[in-house]
Enzyme design. Sequence first.
Site, PDB file in Angstrom:
ATOM      1  N   ASP A   1       0.855  -1.191   0.000  1.00 18.38           N
ATOM      2  CA  ASP A   1       0.000   0.000   0.000  1.00 18.38           C
ATOM      3  C   ASP A   1       0.891   1.241   0.000  1.00 18.38           C
ATOM      4  OD1 ASP A   1      -1.717   2.149   0.832  1.00 18.38           O
ATOM      5  OD2 ASP A   1      -3.126   0.664   1.594  1.00 18.38           O
TER       6      ASP A   1
ATOM      7  N   SER B   1      -2.297  15.458 -13.372  1.00 17.32           N
ATOM      8  CA  SER B   1      -3.609  15.394 -14.026  1.00 17.32           C
ATOM      9  C   SER B   1      -3.923  16.772 -14.603  1.00 17.32           C
ATOM     10  CB  SER B   1      -4.669  15.036 -12.976  1.00 17.32           C
ATOM     11  OG  SER B   1      -5.963  15.149 -13.503  1.00 17.32           O
TER      12      SER B   1
ATOM     13  N   TYR C   1     -10.396  15.813  -4.946  1.00 15.60           N
ATOM     14  CA  TYR C   1      -9.477  15.249  -5.954  1.00 15.60           C
ATOM     15  C   TYR C   1      -8.629  16.363  -6.560  1.00 15.60           C
ATOM     16  CZ  TYR C   1      -7.720  12.840 -10.111  1.00 15.60           C
ATOM     17  OH  TYR C   1      -6.900  12.309 -11.089  1.00 15.60           O
TER      18      TYR C   1
ATOM     19  N   LYS D   1      -4.461  16.855  -6.618  1.00 13.85           N
ATOM     20  CA  LYS D   1      -3.641  16.930  -7.835  1.00 13.85           C
ATOM     21  C   LYS D   1      -2.935  18.289  -7.948  1.00 13.85           C
ATOM     22  CE  LYS D   1      -3.999  12.752  -9.410  1.00 13.85           C
ATOM     23  NZ  LYS D   1      -2.804  11.875  -9.458  1.00 13.85           N
TER      24      LYS D   1
HETATM   25  P1  NAD Z   1      -6.283   2.801 -12.272  1.00 14.01           P
HETATM   26  O1  NAD Z   1      -7.342   2.645 -11.227  1.00 14.01           O
HETATM   27  O2  NAD Z   1      -6.233   1.832 -13.374  1.00 14.01           O
HETATM   28  O3  NAD Z   1      -4.852   2.849 -11.605  1.00 14.01           O
HETATM   29  C1  NAD Z   1      -4.618   3.256 -10.289  1.00 14.01           C
HETATM   30  C2  NAD Z   1      -3.801   2.163  -9.612  1.00 14.01           C
HETATM   31  O4  NAD Z   1      -3.441   2.598  -8.288  1.00 14.01           O
HETATM   32  C3  NAD Z   1      -4.596   0.856  -9.459  1.00 14.01           C
HETATM   33  O5  NAD Z   1      -3.809  -0.218  -9.961  1.00 14.01           O
HETATM   34  C4  NAD Z   1      -4.804   0.737  -7.956  1.00 14.01           C
HETATM   35  O6  NAD Z   1      -4.809  -0.609  -7.480  1.00 14.01           O
HETATM   36  C5  NAD Z   1      -3.591   1.490  -7.443  1.00 14.01           C
HETATM   37  N1  NAD Z   1      -3.795   1.952  -6.065  1.00 14.01           N
HETATM   38  C6  NAD Z   1      -4.859   2.654  -5.573  1.00 14.01           C
HETATM   39  N2  NAD Z   1      -4.690   2.860  -4.256  1.00 14.01           N
HETATM   40  C7  NAD Z   1      -3.509   2.284  -3.922  1.00 14.01           C
HETATM   41  C8  NAD Z   1      -2.803   2.139  -2.716  1.00 14.01           C
HETATM   42  N3  NAD Z   1      -3.278   2.635  -1.563  1.00 14.01           N
HETATM   43  N4  NAD Z   1      -1.616   1.480  -2.727  1.00 14.01           N
HETATM   44  C9  NAD Z   1      -1.128   0.954  -3.883  1.00 14.01           C
HETATM   45  N5  NAD Z   1      -1.762   1.055  -5.059  1.00 14.01           N
HETATM   46  C10 NAD Z   1      -2.935   1.700  -5.080  1.00 14.01           C
HETATM   47  O7  NAD Z   1      -6.483   4.281 -12.811  1.00 14.01           O
HETATM   48  P2  NAD Z   1      -5.516   5.241 -13.662  1.00 14.01           P
HETATM   49  O8  NAD Z   1      -6.427   6.170 -14.346  1.00 14.01           O
HETATM   50  O9  NAD Z   1      -4.524   4.476 -14.458  1.00 14.01           O
HETATM   51  O10 NAD Z   1      -4.779   6.045 -12.498  1.00 14.01           O
HETATM   52  C11 NAD Z   1      -3.367   6.230 -12.464  1.00 14.01           C
HETATM   53  C12 NAD Z   1      -3.062   7.677 -12.141  1.00 14.01           C
HETATM   54  O11 NAD Z   1      -3.527   8.490 -13.224  1.00 14.01           O
HETATM   55  C13 NAD Z   1      -3.742   8.231 -10.882  1.00 14.01           C
HETATM   56  O12 NAD Z   1      -2.800   8.989 -10.146  1.00 14.01           O
HETATM   57  C14 NAD Z   1      -4.838   9.130 -11.436  1.00 14.01           C
HETATM   58  O13 NAD Z   1      -5.177  10.171 -10.548  1.00 14.01           O
HETATM   59  C15 NAD Z   1      -4.167   9.640 -12.694  1.00 14.01           C
HETATM   60  N6  NAD Z   1      -5.053  10.204 -13.716  1.00 14.01           N
HETATM   61  C16 NAD Z   1      -6.010   9.450 -14.317  1.00 14.01           C
HETATM   62  C17 NAD Z   1      -6.838  10.030 -15.272  1.00 14.01           C
HETATM   63  C18 NAD Z   1      -7.924   9.224 -15.962  1.00 14.01           C
HETATM   64  O14 NAD Z   1      -8.773   9.845 -16.655  1.00 14.01           O
HETATM   65  N7  NAD Z   1      -7.955   7.906 -15.855  1.00 14.01           N
HETATM   66  C19 NAD Z   1      -6.675  11.368 -15.628  1.00 14.01           C
HETATM   67  C20 NAD Z   1      -5.679  12.116 -14.998  1.00 14.01           C
HETATM   68  C21 NAD Z   1      -4.864  11.516 -14.049  1.00 14.01           C
END
Ligand code: NAD
Length: 257
Positions: free
Chosen positions: A59, A142, A155, A159
């Site tokens: 975690d 983000s 959120y 960010k």
């Molecule tokens: P995702 O849910 O596929 O990936 C997030 C990952 O973080 C998951 O594998 C989850 O298991 C892991 N995670 C969550 N809490 C955790 C913890 N406490 N310890 C360890 N792992 C943990 O979603 P994503 O969109 O690929 O997100 C990745 C990053 O991209 C994030 O920081 C998110 O804020 C950012 N982001 C996403 C978007 C979007 O539209 N998807 C846009 C901008 C930024």
Amino acid sequence: MRLKEEVALVTGGGSGIGYAVVARFIAEGAHVGVLVKEEQDAHTLKQAFGDKVEVVVGDVRNYADNTKAVDATVARFGKLDCFVGNAGIWDFMAGLESQEVRLLESNYRELFDVNVKGYVLGAKASLAALRKSKGCMIFTASTSSFFTGGGGPLYIATKHAVLGFIRALAWELAPDIRVNGVAPGGTLTRIFGSQTAEDVSSMIAAITPLGFAAKPEDHAGIYALLASRTDGKFITGTVILNDGGISIGKRDKGIDI
Ligand code: NAD
């Protein structure tokens, strides 16, 4: 092969953008440690990448788990060149007014602990190894690091904090360690929970000037650029927006995510 012989560690690399970064770094010649929360993600990574990955289940909110991931990566591959802080959670656009105080406090704790403290502890845990390799850090920011509309106030606050962290840390750690970020726009991943991929895809496409939702792999090349010791060597304190143009204006003001 931008990352030949390089070693990276990616948090949250079992799905979405993190998984695409792991895949791209390996394709570019790197070996990659991955910190994942779910056992199932660990299994998927090992199946897909075999001995190119070292996977630790833990975690990001715990310093000991971050240290374990760094130590396991260094023990397996001999060094660490790049730490990618990426694990994150979303707030499903929850407004301040609609959350009763106790829920607001627990949501605040969870969002800030994962999205901000997770990056801080990962940076701290990887620092000594990166000093040794004169490596770099990359954090997933983000569009919400710059603008409203992509999340609720909690959120967006996390960010924005990530943006400040990247800039301050880049200043603190120069000239030895470069620190940068990637700011994705709407991307099809499981961060949106139970919303269907079609719904998320059409919502994002409707408001994005380029007219489509990104796939995780659409961002991966930017991480490779920032990690590269040749192409990225003069870049620090920068966050690269990769958002289909949404920062210049939403395409359809009537639809929001
Ligand atoms: P995702 O849910 O596929 O990936 C997030 C990952 O973080 C998951 O594998 C989850 O298991 C892991 N995670 C969550 N809490 C955790 C913890 N406490 N310890 C360890 N792992 C943990 O979603 P994503 O969109 O690929 O997100 C990745 C990053 O991209 C994030 O920081 C998110 O804020 C950012 N982001 C996403 C978007 C979007 O539209 N998807 C846009 C901008 C930024």
